[in-house]
Motif scaffolding. Structure first.
Motif, PDB file in Angstrom:
ATOM      1  N   LEU A 295       0.835  -1.199   0.000  1.00 54.25           N
ATOM      2  CA  LEU A 295       0.000   0.000   0.000  1.00 54.25           C
ATOM      3  C   LEU A 295       0.874   1.255   0.000  1.00 54.25           C
ATOM      4  O   LEU A 295       0.573   2.247  -0.665  1.00 54.25           O
ATOM      5  CB  LEU A 295      -0.935  -0.021   1.216  1.00 54.25           C
ATOM      6  CG  LEU A 295      -2.022   1.031   1.223  1.00 54.25           C
ATOM      7  CD1 LEU A 295      -2.854   0.949  -0.041  1.00 54.25           C
ATOM      8  CD2 LEU A 295      -2.903   0.891   2.434  1.00 54.25           C
ATOM      9  N   VAL A 296       1.977   1.193   0.750  1.00 54.07           N
ATOM     10  CA  VAL A 296       2.880   2.339   0.817  1.00 54.07           C
ATOM     11  C   VAL A 296       3.461   2.634  -0.569  1.00 54.07           C
ATOM     12  O   VAL A 296       3.520   3.788  -1.003  1.00 54.07           O
ATOM     13  CB  VAL A 296       4.014   2.065   1.825  1.00 54.07           C
ATOM     14  CG1 VAL A 296       5.045   3.168   1.760  1.00 54.07           C
ATOM     15  CG2 VAL A 296       3.439   1.955   3.222  1.00 54.07           C
TER      16      VAL A 296
ATOM     17  N   ILE B  96       0.956   4.251  -2.678  1.00 59.34           N
ATOM     18  CA  ILE B  96       0.831   5.662  -2.333  1.00 59.34           C
ATOM     19  C   ILE B  96       1.987   6.451  -2.953  1.00 59.34           C
ATOM     20  O   ILE B  96       1.798   7.541  -3.500  1.00 59.34           O
ATOM     21  CB  ILE B  96       0.799   5.837  -0.796  1.00 59.34           C
ATOM     22  CG1 ILE B  96      -0.470   5.217  -0.228  1.00 59.34           C
ATOM     23  CG2 ILE B  96       0.869   7.304  -0.434  1.00 59.34           C
ATOM     24  CD1 ILE B  96      -0.471   5.099   1.283  1.00 59.34           C
ATOM     25  N   LEU B  97       3.185   5.887  -2.891  1.00 59.30           N
ATOM     26  CA  LEU B  97       4.343   6.566  -3.473  1.00 59.30           C
ATOM     27  C   LEU B  97       4.164   6.726  -4.981  1.00 59.30           C
ATOM     28  O   LEU B  97       4.451   7.786  -5.537  1.00 59.30           O
ATOM     29  CB  LEU B  97       5.627   5.789  -3.184  1.00 59.30           C
ATOM     30  CG  LEU B  97       6.155   5.879  -1.757  1.00 59.30           C
ATOM     31  CD1 LEU B  97       7.437   5.073  -1.608  1.00 59.30           C
ATOM     32  CD2 LEU B  97       6.416   7.326  -1.391  1.00 59.30           C
TER      33      LEU B  97
ATOM     34  N   THR C 227       1.433   6.885  -6.677  1.00 57.42           N
ATOM     35  CA  THR C 227       0.474   7.931  -7.000  1.00 57.42           C
ATOM     36  C   THR C 227       1.003   9.294  -6.589  1.00 57.42           C
ATOM     37  O   THR C 227       0.622  10.300  -7.171  1.00 57.42           O
ATOM     38  CB  THR C 227      -0.874   7.675  -6.326  1.00 57.42           C
ATOM     39  OG1 THR C 227      -0.625   7.354  -4.974  1.00 57.42           O
ATOM     40  CG2 THR C 227      -1.594   6.544  -6.991  1.00 57.42           C
ATOM     41  N   ALA C 228       1.896   9.327  -5.603  1.00 62.76           N
ATOM     42  CA  ALA C 228       2.496  10.608  -5.246  1.00 62.76           C
ATOM     43  C   ALA C 228       3.386  11.090  -6.389  1.00 62.76           C
ATOM     44  O   ALA C 228       3.503  12.285  -6.636  1.00 62.76           O
ATOM     45  CB  ALA C 228       3.306  10.488  -3.962  1.00 62.76           C
TER      46      ALA C 228
END
Lengths: 490, 273, 535, 316
Positions: B118-119, B122-123, B125-126
């Motif tokens: 998940l992290v 998130i990265l 998409t960041a």
């Protein structure tokens, strides 16, 4: 530390017995956690929501209604040329670490804020200051380079608080101020605890302990209030739940005003948006009440220009751009912009994300397609605010009295109007109240007539609190959770 | 043994309902899925709106149908990506079993597994911004080592068989053998794993769009519907329950189908029953 | 007077008939042999006695022991019986022991579970039993784990476990099939001794007539779930009343008629071949020790000749085979086929065309997803271009091996084990090679099928002028099909020469040991039945 | 065993180096400047530049990579840009929540999965087995955030048995914290328990098909005895792998659950650090998680060796 904590617990145990006494502790919910606790080196509203008035104080301060009250300075004189302020400081004030407060601290703090390597997020507040001199330990003289009508107002901001040179370096993690509460501890990611400052110069607050809890998830916030884990949530993140709190006698819903003008911002560098007909069409496409109802569940006041409705100089200009899809379509046809596609960049807050979806639907009604991109704050700042890489965005401008942004050079929406600049320049040097009112209303009308952006609504401050709590600020002239006047009624 | 067709049937039926809903949504939905009607918001299920309306007055049934399309599309493409990247890697590793390439591929696999999924999503998409495509990439990256591992495991046991020896004696190279002999014979394994990954992909897409990293509005997605409904669960429970049920039933259907497929495709397991 | 009496045992699994009216008696202290080909139902008979049948089994008949019908006992009573009154050992010693528990623990468990001894005492008894089966305490302490033992040693542990409580009946299901011939001889000796000493009965299940001949007092022959013939061993062997028994005996002694086809020119030349593998390092920085699998092997195979290679597992014959097939690089020496480029994994494709291979496992030798035509045609890949008459050649090859042209369109699962081995031979023949390597090519087949395949091989050698390198652990087979034989042990060829000469007069002690260990049916028993005394 | 361990340690080290490179340079390309984020909309460019200098962001990426890795080697993870406290301090505090939560959830899922999986395996094919398998299918299919939502609705808001979230802190006593972690742990454990129960069941069934189980039965062990004495320990090996995987998954994968229950755990720290572009925190925490996963994998490998004597002597 531990000893103090144990003592605190013992006291808590004593006072927590039912019906014995009023509660003297409070747990306050906040959506965002402050990144650090130094309001002079960071813009986050959360820093002020914890520290303003509670820990740090400035020469002046805002009252709950937005008026300017004496702070660490109990009085001041202004020279006739309007250039020199002489502040008379309060006596017997000391910092939480025991250091005495004196004029030197004021000189230090103001000089630091305007220094070359200052990291103050609102450095422009101090731009007019020429010199700061300590006349004696209780008197400070500030000389301005030109008269500034808003100087006392500026000094009330959270960015202008007074710090001690001894503790300034560690204020980010262990803030030491002069306020009514002192910092106990901060469990990052969870909560921050304050306790009553026994050496406070002013009236002792009713609360002995205060805990700020950081709950970013709206449904978690709802659950926390309902379960009684949090006593008050001054900026409740889910307006849709307010009706339920309202119906529940255990809770008070506090609806007030903020300084947040929420606008659909447009990038004037986009050739289509440089055309006033397109901007006007967009303004007509917008149905403000639907946005307020759909995104904020009815909380918010429609605005027709960039000015807070609760301000005495406010003009209601909403009739300037009524919801009129046919007019919008006609204007677009006239501008030759049928089939226009625009990128709509949305920062995280609910008003932007939900509002953005409604705006997109409303624009689609008049034939403007939008591509929505949800951005985090850091990305929004980099891409939209600094990079000017956007067509449309929704944002609430929360600084008080910030109509001046429409006169700024190279501001993110790239509006460039000589007339507007002239109005604002004149305002800067005008101190006659009637003249100021006239100028401010001219400014409101000017940007409304120019359809610079689509003005949506004034953000409401919607808070929830235990019905027994009194003294919370209803409105938010600045981001703050001033706890000095908060008490339990029962 | 007699249960296999039943689970397969039940799973296929469940999955079929949602697949059908997704297909139909391409041509028709009861209401325009993006049309808002603020006045008619938050209606409970009724004759006109079978699944009620959301906080913008949109028709929930239409949104769930289109959401099925997004969920299925994201999961299918992500699983496809995992297969296309992972299977050749796994075959290559098995063909060079014990060799340096095998070691590098497998260590690389372990490394990807070591990253918190998940992290990383998130990265990603960041870096690239949230979108369905980036959700696919994030899910696909984590599918790759799964398929590499399954392909390698299946291939390794095949490489010990005599027909591979016979092919070698017939002068066939590793790549040719992998393509001609190994791949068709691990297809069953891959199909079963694909079904499982597909259901995990649906869950992952839901989780990503729940935290706002999946398909962007106005495209509805189940995860985002849940996220938006969460604060209204106490007065508009249908908004939180219906998309949640859609996720549960789709995933359940796929899992049942995967189980059924495994039972009917893998004779070894069939015997074990 | 019998220890156990089975009456009309019938068994169906999921409705498929497995056993029909099986009846036999086992007398106390006697060895009863149950012989049959795979699938004849002999193992199911033993599992039925133990009531350890798979799910879905339905059973009829009786099994009387001390007047009790075993089939009528409940599960609890059976648990008390198993291991206590009836012990059992299985075919595959490598997997029959729990890998995570020590051997002492597993032997002692038999005692503990039946309440015969407390744990400490049980361990002492376990020690004694392990000593009895030939695993002495010095080399095999109780805390050894199964993976530290060889297959034969593990089978001994299994036996110790089965006899720990001195059961009255020991069931041994193919106890030596997975073992090398010398080990097999030792295990059979051990069983024979145990029966004599402990006075227990033994139900010996095997496919190997020679094993039964050496051990059993009584024999029953099974075919398709029925006992077709039973009686005292020697009498039955001599009489062979039932046609099936006769066929079985004929096949096991079968030697194909061979015409010598060997010519003097060398087909395959192996010279000074060496291959070793690195073992895990013993110390952190020391050099890794190496296992020498092949240590300087040299030999030549002539055109049209059939050369045998025998040896037990681990002797290096697999490595040698792989090297000859060009699947494995070697460290020293060379292999040449018809004097051409040396064989190696990197050799050009056309050079491989003169050699093909047939493997042991008829089930793992074919890609299940390809039709037979494509399977058989695979070696065409070695030719410079795909032959235009490929289909015709495939059909021809199938006919050569006794199949039909339409078989080309079937899939491999439609064929029996023997037919598959024919297809494997067809595949090997398709390019008209000079040399076929037969790697245990008939070892997995039942005796009657094996006899047919051996006949086929002999016929093809004659008609195609093939050279065979025949690799096997089975001395009977090697003797039947080869002109010359090599005996391999620990990576070296210890003896080689004309097959008959080597078998008749082995020079090397190891060869002698091998021959002695191979069970044989006494030749006198095998004379034609009309000479047999009537019983 | 030692050699085996050293070999694994070596590949562990290489993995870590590769991971650190990947993490650092992926995070480097994330758009968004921490200094600009901190100073907000009204900040002047020179103010942002001053803050960048103060945070050490003006150095080149390579120099910063070396400084970061070099610091980590001596146990210095750097200082958070936004919080202005040492990263190690932040992480330790968060571990005080995440680790107990992970262990609690793992304990719950194991405690549920073991008996359930065993019973299903022992009663294979029965109605009970079918029921259990159906329930676990459902457990796997339920998104844990949705389940968490329902838990809060029922147990915190309606029944008020538990608080809706938050974490009192270990100085407030043991049980009060365990109580606070109960709902999140249940939400996390349900799908994990379902997976584990299924793995347990198939592992036991697979071992039950092994020859040595037949041997044990032939020795006179009942079905139940052979499961407990022989199947269980062998079945534990695949189960152990799953537990190892679940540990690392739970440690970092609880972001959403931590949000729902507003727990100050590692997952939320990362999430928050990403939104605030507190890159050094992101880098260090991701690195730490990768390290944890690799370490757990290593420990699981070692545990295998301990559980399985065949591996124990490998390379010894």
């Amino acid at each position: 530390m531990l000893g103090r904590l144990k003592m605190g617990l013992a006291i808590l145990a004593l006072v927590a017995s039912p019906a014995l006494a009023q509660r003297t502790d409070i747990s306050v919910g906040m959506v965002l956690e402050p990144p650090n606790l130094d309001p002079t080196s960071g813009a986050a509203a959360a820093i002020r929501e914890v520290t303003y008035s509670n820990i740090f104080e400035g020469l002046t301060r805002f009252g709950p209604d937005g008026s300017i009250l004496p702070g660490l300075a109990h009085a001041w004189d202004l020279s006739d040329d309007g250039l020199t302020y002489t502040f008379h400081l309060r006596e017997g004030v000391q910092f939480h670490d025991g250091a005495p407060f004196s004029a030197e601290d004021v000189v230090f703090s103001l000089d630091r804020a305007r220094a070359e390597d200052s990291t103050n997020a609102q450095k422009q507040l101090f731009a007019a200051i020429e010199t700061v001199t300590a006349i004696d330990p209780l008197t400070v003289q500030v000389t301005l380079s030109q008269p500034q009508g808003a100087f006392l107002f500026n000094m009330a901001w959270g960015d202008a608080v007074i710090m001690s040179p001894a503790s300034v370096a560690s204020n980010a993690t262990n803030p030491v101020g002069t306020g009514a509460f002192r910092f106990v501890r901060w469990v990052q990611g969870d909560r921050l605890e304050l306790e009553r400052n026994p050496y406070y110069w002013g009236e002792a607050p009713a609360l002995e302990r205060a805990t700020f809890r950081f709950i970013s998830d709206p449904s978690a916030a709802f659950a926390a209030m309902m379960a009684g884990d949090v006593d008050a949530f001054p900026n409740f993140p889910a307006p849709e739940s307010l009706a339920q709190f309202q119906a529940d006698p255990r809770f008070n819903v506090i609806v007030g005003s903020t300084e947040g003008e929420t606008i659909l911002s447009m990038n004037h560098q986009n050739p289509a948006l440089a055309d006033i007909r397109v901007r006007q069409a967009i303004s007509h496409a917008i149905n403000r009440q639907d946005i307020i109802d759909g995104a904020m569940f009815g909380y918010g006041t429609p605005i027709g220009s960039h000015f807070a409705p609760h301000h005495p100089d406010y003009l209601d200009l909403t009739a300037n751009s009524p919801h009129d899809p046919d007019a919008a379509r006609a204007l677009l046809a006239e501008a030759g912009q049928e089939g226009l596609t625009l990128r709509l960049m949305l920062p995280p807050p609910t008003y932007a994300r939900r509002g953005g979806e409604i705006v997109a639907a409303q624009l689609r009604e008049v034939g403007i397609a939008t591509e929505i991109t949800n951005l985090e704050w850091a990305q929004w700042l980099e891409q939209v605010f600094r990079g000017h890489d956007f067509d449309l965005t929704i944002i609430s401008h929360t600084e008080p009295m910030d109509i001046g942004i429409y006169a700024r050079d190279n501001y993110y929406f790239q509006y460039d109007s000589a007339d507007m600049k002239a109005i604002m320049a004149e305002l800067e040097v005008t101190s006659d109240p009637d003249a100021r009112t006239a100028l401010l209303q001219a400014a409101q009308r000017h940007i409304a007539d120019d359809f610079v952006v689509a003005f949506l609504f004034q953000l409401a401050k919607t808070g929830v609190a235990n019905a027994d709590i009194e003294g919370l600020w209803e409105n938010a002239p600045v981001p703050a959770n001033d706890l000095t006047g908060v008490r339990w009624a029962r | 043994m007699r249960r296999a067709p039943l689970t397969l049937l039940a799973g296929a039926a469940l999955t079929g309902v949602f697949a059908l809903a997704a297909l139909v949504s391409l041509l028709w939905t009861p209401f325009d899925v993006t049309a808002m009607n603020i006045g008619a918001r938050l209606q409970a299920p009724n004759a006109q709106h079978w699944f009620g309306t959301d906080h913008f007055g949109r028709d929930v049934l239409s949104m769930i149908m289109v959401g099925a399309r997004i969920s299925i599309a994201v999961a299918v493409v992500a699983v496809g990506m995992g297969m296309v990247l992972g299977v050749p890697l796994g075959l290559l590793a098995a063909a060079n079993r014990g060799g340096l390439l095998d070691e590098v591929i497998m260590r690389g696999n372990d490394l990807i597994f070591a990253f918190p999924a998940l992290v990383i999503a998130i990265l990603i998409t960041a870096v690239f911004g949230p979108s369905a495509v980036n959700a696919i990439i994030a899910i696909g990256i984590f599918n790759t080592p799964v398929f590499a591992r399954v392909a390698r495991g299946g291939a390794l046991s095949l490489w010990t068989l005599d027909y591979i020896r016979a092919a070698e004696v017939s002068g066939k190279g590793k790549l040719r053998i992998s393509a001609e002999h190994i791949l068709p014979n691990i297809a069953n394994l891959l199909i079963v794993q694909g079904t499982i990954q597909f259901s995990l992909g649906i869950l992952a897409e839901a989780a990503l769009s729940y935290v706002g990293l999946g398909a962007q509005p106005p495209m509805p997605s189940w995860g985002r519907m849940l996220a938006e409904a969460q604060t209204m669960i106490s007065f508009a429970p249908h908004l939180a329950i219906l998309p949640g049920l859609a996720i549960v039933l789709t995933v359940l259907g796929l899992n049942l189908m995967g189980d059924g497929l495994r039972d009917s495709l893998d004779p070894k397991l069939r015997r074990a029953r | 007077m019998s220890l156990i009496r089975v009456e009309n045992l019938s068994l169906d699994i999921h409705g498929t008939p497995i056993l029909r009216d099986v009846s036999f008696d086992i007398a106390p202290g006697r060895v009863f042999g149950l012989v049959g080909e795979s699938g004849s139902g002999k193992s199911m008979t033993s599992l039925a006695l133990m009531k350890l049948l798979p799910d879905g089994a339905t059973r009829a008949g009786r099994a009387l022991m001390d007047g009790r019908d075993l089939f009528g006992l409940d599960e609890g009573a059976m648990c008390g019986l198993r291991g206590n009154e009836i012990g059992m050992i299985f075919q595959e010693p490598m997997t029959a022991l729990n890998p995570v528990r020590t051997i002492g623990d597993q032997v002692a468990e038999t005692l503990v579970i039946h309440g015969a001894a407390r744990r400490a005492e049980a361990l002492e008894i376990a020690r004694a039993k392990l000593d009895r089966v030939g695993l002495d305490g010095a080399r095999f302490p109780l805390d050894r784990y199964p993976h530290e033992l060889s297959g034969g040693q593990r089978q001994r542990v299994c036996i110790a476990m089965a006899i720990a409580l001195r059961p009255r009946l020991l069931i041994a299901d193919e106890p030596t099939t997975a073992l090398d011939v010398t080990t097999q001889a030792q295990i059979l000796d051990l069983l024979r001794g145990l029966v004599a000493e402990e006075g227990m009965s033994l139900l010996l299940i095997t496919h190997d007539l020679a094993v039964v001949a050496g051990l059993a007092d009584h024999v029953a022959v099974m075919q398709s779930g029925r006992i077709v013939e039973q009686g005292p061993t020697e009498a039955l062997f001599r009489r062979r009343a039932h046609p099936y028994t006769r066929a079985l005996f004929a096949a096991s002694a079968h030697r194909p008629a061979r015409v010598p086809t060997a010519r003097p020119d060398t087909l395959l030349e192996v010279a000074g071949l060496r291959r070793s593998y690195a073992l895990p390092r013993r110390t952190l920085f020391g050099p890794a020790p190496r296992m020498e699998a092949v240590r300087g092997v040299s030999f030549a195979l002539h055109k049209g000749e059939s050369l045998g290679l025998v040896g037990e597992s681990g002797c290096g014959k697999s490595t040698l085979t792989r090297a000859i097939l060009g699947l494995e690089a070697v460290q020293a020496g060379h292999i040449r086929l018809q004097g051409q480029t040396p064989i190696s994994p990197k050799m050009p494709k056309p050079a491989r065309a003169a050699m093909q291979v047939v493997f042991q496992d008829p089930y793992g030798s074919f890609n299940p997803r390809w039709p037979v035509a494509r399977l058989v045609a695979e070696p065409f890949h070695l030719l410079p271009e795909w032959p235009k008459d490929a289909r015709a050649r495939v059909e021809q090859a199938l006919c050569d091996v006794g199949l039909t042209a339409p078989d080309a369109d079937k899939y491999i699962h439609e064929f029996s084990g023997g037919q598959r081995q024919r297809i494997a031979i067809a595949r090997a023949l398709i390019n008209r090679p000079d040399l076929i390597v037969l790697d245990e090519a008939v070892s997995a087949l039942d005796v009657r099928v094996r006899a047919q395949i051996l006949d086929l091989l002999a016929r093809l050698q004659e008609s195609h002028g093939l050279g065979y390198l025949f690799i096997s652990h089975d001395l009977h087979v090697v003797r039947a099909i080869t002109d010359r034989v090599m005996v391999m042990r620990a990576g070296e060829i210890v003896e080689h020469g004309p097959t008959e000469a080597v078998f008749a007069d082995p020079a090397h002690p190891y060869t002698r040991e091998l021959i002695a260990a191979t069970p044989v049916i006494p030749p006198a028993w095998m004379e034609e039945p009309r000479n047999a005394p009537v019983v | 065993m030692l050699r085996f361990a050293l070999q694994r340690l070596f590949s562990l080290a290489i993995s870590l180096v590769v991971a650190s490179l990947v993490i650092f340079f992926v995070i480097e390309v994330i758009p968004g400047d921490p200094a600009a984020y901190m100073l907000g909309m009204n900040a002047q460019p020179e103010t942002v530049a001053a803050l960048r200098r103060e945070l050490g962001l003006d150095a080149g990426p390579f120099a910063r990579y070396l400084a970061w890795v070099g610091g980590m080697l001596v146990g210095d993870f750097g200082t958070s840009y936004t919080y202005r406290v040492p990263v190690s301090e932040l992480v330790l505090a968060r571990l005080g929540v995440s680790l107990p939560l992970t262990l609690y959830a793992l304990l719950l899922s194991t405690a549920i999965a073991f008996p359930v999986g065993l019973i299903a395996a022992a009663r294979r094919g029965s109605g009970l087995d079918a029921g259990i398998m159906g329930a676990t299918q459902l457990g796997i299919a339920i998104p844990n955030f949705w389940f968490a939502m329902l838990l809060v609705l029922v147990f915190a808001i309606s029944l008020q048995w538990f608080s809706a979230g938050g974490f009192p802190g270990w100085d407030k006593g043991f049980w009060i914290n365990i109580k606070a972690l109960t709902l999140p742990a249940v939400a996390l454990a349900l799908p994990q328990a379902s997976i584990l129960a299924r793995v347990m069941r198939s592992a036991v069934i697979e071992t039950l098909g092994q020859d040595y189980i037949r041997t044990a039965r032939a020795k006179g062990l009942s079905q139940r005895q052979s499961v407990l004495r022989h199947a269980l320990r062998n079945a534990l090996i695949p189960v152990l792998t799953i537990i190892g995987l679940q540990f690392s998954f739970l440690l970092a994968g609880a972001i959403i659950i931590e949000n729902v229950f507003f727990l100050p755990g590692l997952g939320r720290l990362i999430f928050q650090a990403i939104t605030q572009r507190d890159l050094i925190v992101v880098e260090s925490v991701v690195m730490l998680l990768v390290f944890a996963v690799i370490l757990v994998t290593f420990l699981v490998d070692m545990a295998y060796a301990a559980a399985d004597p065949r591996l124990r002597r490998r390379g010894a």
